[in-house]
Design an enzyme around this catalytic site. Structure first.
Site, PDB file in Angstrom:
ATOM      1  N   CYS A 106      21.821 115.757  24.360  1.00  0.00           N
ATOM      2  CA  CYS A 106      21.870 114.310  24.620  1.00  0.00           C
ATOM      3  C   CYS A 106      20.454 113.732  24.707  1.00  0.00           C
ATOM      4  O   CYS A 106      19.711 114.054  25.637  1.00  0.00           O
ATOM      5  CB  CYS A 106      22.639 114.066  25.917  1.00  0.00           C
ATOM      6  SG  CYS A 106      22.517 112.399  26.573  1.00  0.00           S
ATOM      7  N   GLY A 107      20.089 112.900  23.751  1.00  0.00           N
ATOM      8  CA  GLY A 107      18.760 112.315  23.722  1.00  0.00           C
ATOM      9  C   GLY A 107      18.449 111.480  24.952  1.00  0.00           C
ATOM     10  O   GLY A 107      17.363 111.578  25.531  1.00  0.00           O
ATOM     11  N   HIS A 108      19.401 110.636  25.376  1.00  0.00           N
ATOM     12  CA  HIS A 108      19.143 109.796  26.551  1.00  0.00           C
ATOM     13  C   HIS A 108      19.028 110.643  27.820  1.00  0.00           C
ATOM     14  O   HIS A 108      18.246 110.319  28.719  1.00  0.00           O
ATOM     15  CB  HIS A 108      20.222 108.716  26.707  1.00  0.00           C
ATOM     16  CG  HIS A 108      19.863 107.685  27.717  1.00  0.00           C
ATOM     17  ND1 HIS A 108      18.901 106.730  27.493  1.00  0.00           N
ATOM     18  CD2 HIS A 108      20.309 107.469  28.972  1.00  0.00           C
ATOM     19  CE1 HIS A 108      18.775 105.971  28.571  1.00  0.00           C
ATOM     20  NE2 HIS A 108      19.622 106.404  29.483  1.00  0.00           N
ATOM     21  N   CYS A 109      19.773 111.732  27.876  1.00  0.00           N
ATOM     22  CA  CYS A 109      19.665 112.641  29.025  1.00  0.00           C
ATOM     23  C   CYS A 109      18.237 113.171  29.133  1.00  0.00           C
ATOM     24  O   CYS A 109      17.673 113.236  30.232  1.00  0.00           O
ATOM     25  CB  CYS A 109      20.635 113.812  28.888  1.00  0.00           C
ATOM     26  SG  CYS A 109      22.383 113.345  28.848  1.00  0.00           S
TER      27      CYS A 109
END
Length: 107
Positions: free
Chosen positions: A30-33
């Site tokens: 997950c990039g936003h994570c």
């Protein structure tokens, strides 16, 4: 104190004990994570004496994520007294996470 990575059993034990727990439901892909990881670690240092600051990898704990109705990641949930108190999906900054904590716990 850094955020601790917990599994289902550790999560259930903390909730059963009635501890205040902030959980980041996340996944490595997950990039936003990954974008909020540094901010979340700063939150862990700042609030580590007031509550358990933890992370649950939903790929490793899919049953827990399903039970807690996590549909979007990252989702942060505050538990108090064994119950989910509040949640926030995809916070943008440390300031937004702090505001969420303060509002949820009346700090």
């Amino acid at each position: 104190m850094a955020a601790i990575h917990i599994n289902r059993e550790q999560f259930l034990e903390m909730i059963k004990e009635g501890k205040r727990v902030l959980v980041d439901y996340w996944a490595p892909w997950c990039g936003h994570c990954r974008q909020i990881e540094a901010a979340y670690e700063k939150i862990a240092v700042q609030y580590g004496n007031e509550m358990v600051v933890a992370k649950v990898n939903i790929d490793e704990e899919p049953d827990l994520a399903a039970k807690e109705q996590i549909e979007v990641i990252p989702t942060l949930v505050i538990y108090k007294g064994g119950q989910a108190l509040a949640s926030i999906v995809a916070p943008e900054s440390k300031a937004q996470i702090e505001a969420f904590i303060k509002e949820s716990l009346n700090l």
